[in-house]
Design a protein around this motif. Sequence first.
Motif, PDB file in Angstrom:
ATOM      1  N   GLU A 223       0.829  -1.201   0.000  1.00  0.00           N
ATOM      2  CA  GLU A 223       0.000   0.000   0.000  1.00  0.00           C
ATOM      3  C   GLU A 223       0.866   1.254   0.000  1.00  0.00           C
ATOM      4  O   GLU A 223       0.561   2.239  -0.682  1.00  0.00           O
TER       5      GLU A 223
ATOM      6  N   LYS B 104       2.139   1.818  -3.538  1.00  0.00           N
ATOM      7  CA  LYS B 104       1.109   2.425  -4.396  1.00  0.00           C
ATOM      8  C   LYS B 104       0.959   3.918  -4.104  1.00  0.00           C
ATOM      9  O   LYS B 104       0.855   4.735  -5.017  1.00  0.00           O
TER      10      LYS B 104
ATOM     11  N   LYS C 110       1.673   7.088  -6.621  1.00  0.00           N
ATOM     12  CA  LYS C 110       0.618   8.064  -6.909  1.00  0.00           C
ATOM     13  C   LYS C 110       1.070   9.481  -6.573  1.00  0.00           C
ATOM     14  O   LYS C 110       0.900  10.413  -7.369  1.00  0.00           O
TER      15      LYS C 110
END
Length: 165
Positions: free
Chosen positions: A86, A89, A93
């Motif tokens: 997580e 990611k 981003k």
Amino acid sequence: MTSFYDFVKSFCITAISGGLAMAVSPEGKIKKYIKYIVSLCVICALLAPFLSFAQKAPTLLDNFGVEIEDASASVSDKAQTSVALEAKKNIEKELSKLVGANFGYKEEDMYIVVAIDGKDPSAVRITDVTLFLSDISRKDEVDEYISELFLNTANIHIMKKGAGT
């Protein structure tokens, strides 16, 4: 379950033997001592399962503790992996937003892949950052900017974004 039957059997034998000893004992001082001894035997028969458990408890609890540690370790490993993925990611981003805002790239003009080293869960670190850009005319500026962001600890790779990427 056999332990319970053994306990009941030994307690019944002790109680019956004690009752018989009390019944056949003569009246007087000796009956008082026999009553005392029978009472001690009955108490020992009642306490026997607890003493047996007390002897076996350390090994039972150690085995139980190992099972709990194994289960919690696997849950902990899964949680750490999930958190690391997580975080990866989120880094990709946010890095995409930063590069887009600072250099004028749109989201569809770039693709970012971050590689992390999660061997030590207390110190997950970013090892590689790969950017695929549709326009690499500002490649050196982007490279320098990202290197500064990661304090020159990550390997930065900037490549031309292909039609299939």
